[in-house]
Design an enzyme around this catalytic site. Structure first.
Site, mmCIF file in Angstrom:
data_model
loop_
_atom_site.group_PDB
_atom_site.id
_atom_site.type_symbol
_atom_site.label_atom_id
_atom_site.label_comp_id
_atom_site.label_asym_id
_atom_site.label_seq_id
_atom_site.Cartn_x
_atom_site.Cartn_y
_atom_site.Cartn_z
ATOM 1 N N TYR A 141 0.845 -1.194 0.000
ATOM 2 C CA TYR A 141 0.000 0.000 0.000
ATOM 3 C C TYR A 141 0.880 1.245 0.000
ATOM 4 O O TYR A 141 1.945 1.265 0.629
ATOM 5 C CB TYR A 141 -0.882 0.045 1.246
ATOM 6 N N HIS A 146 -6.388 1.809 -1.305
ATOM 7 C CA HIS A 146 -6.364 0.394 -1.683
ATOM 8 C C HIS A 146 -4.929 -0.011 -2.043
ATOM 9 O O HIS A 146 -4.127 0.821 -2.480
ATOM 10 C CB HIS A 146 -7.279 0.144 -2.885
ATOM 11 N N LYS A 185 -5.260 -4.833 -8.929
ATOM 12 C CA LYS A 185 -3.867 -4.712 -8.511
ATOM 13 C C LYS A 185 -2.962 -5.087 -9.683
ATOM 14 O O LYS A 185 -3.370 -5.817 -10.583
ATOM 15 C CB LYS A 185 -3.569 -5.632 -7.323
#
EC number: 4.6.1.16
Length: 237
Positions: free
Chosen positions: A148, A156, A190
């Site tokens: 992070y 997020h 991601k």
């Protein structure tokens, strides 16, 4: 990939409270209170006061273990987190079977005996932490870590991290593995970050934390190519 802040004003709060500053406060506080951790075969339980527990949470080190004691807090640390606090920040003490481990060599050997790939994972963990990334377990995504930009309550995670080494595990050896990993990380917004941790051949240092100096870390981001992004506009003539 741009940061995905969780709420309006989160970015401003993150800028006002940089991770490096909070880690510095944590280091000072833990050093003053001489925080003590207890090593087991899978983690380290750190005994701290309420103030230190709050700082550990703000820096995202460990997880709170619910207990009956009101004045004491117990924080469960991974081996990588505990060794970073012990060796890199030099702000906690650790004991095993009632005996204090006075130096990093004893702790390194103990953790390495409990966890075969500890050296590789710690090198990757410290590499990311030293760049002020917040590093958490990536078990739920099938990776080693997730990282992070700031505290998870504000933003997020941006990367799912796999740690690779020569002669290590067989992950990402075939295209189907790469495809599955990229699709999985993409489905949770991601990017897949692969850290290749390699070392020079030096058997004399393998059981010592000094071997960390012989490791190199290569970063590689793997993304799924989308044909739609490179198609020409059908309206063009």
């Amino acid at each position: 990939m741009a940061p995905r802040w969780k709420w309006k004003g989160a970015e401003a709060k993150a800028l006002a409270e940089p991770v490096s500053k909070t880690v510095s406060e944590l280091r000072s506080s833990l050093t003053q209170t001489e925080a003590l951790g207890f090593l087991s075969s899978c983690n380290v339980l750190l005994s701290v006061e309420s103030e230190e527990a709050e700082l550990l949470d703000r820096c995202c080190f460990g997880r709170l273990v619910v207990g009956a004691e009101k004045d004491k807090r117990w924080i469960q640390l991974s081996f990588e987190e505990a060794f970073f606090l012990f060796y890199k920040l030099k702000c906690i003490k650790i004991c095993l079977h009632g005996r204090s481990l006075e130096n990093e060599v004893d702790l390194w050997r103990s953790m390495s005996s409990f966890k075969q790939d500890f050296a590789i994972l710690y090198k990757a963990y410290s590499h990311l932490r030293s760049k002020n990334w917040i590093v958490r377990s990536g078990l739920q995504y099938g990776v080693d870590f997730v990282v992070y930009r700031h505290h998870p309550s504000l933003v997020h995670s941006e990367y799912a991290v796999l740690v690779q080494s020569i002669g290590g595990n067989d992950r990402l050896k075939v295209w189907s593995d790469i495809h599955c990993s990229v699709r999985l990380t993409g489905s949770v917004a991601k990017s897949l970050l692969v850290l290749y941790v390699n070392r020079k051949v030096n058997t004399e240092k393998m059981n010592l934390p000094l071997c960390l100096e012989d490791y190199t870390v290569e970063e590689q981001t793997i993304r799924r190519w989308s044909p739609e992004l490179s198609r020409e506009d059908e309206t063009r003539t």
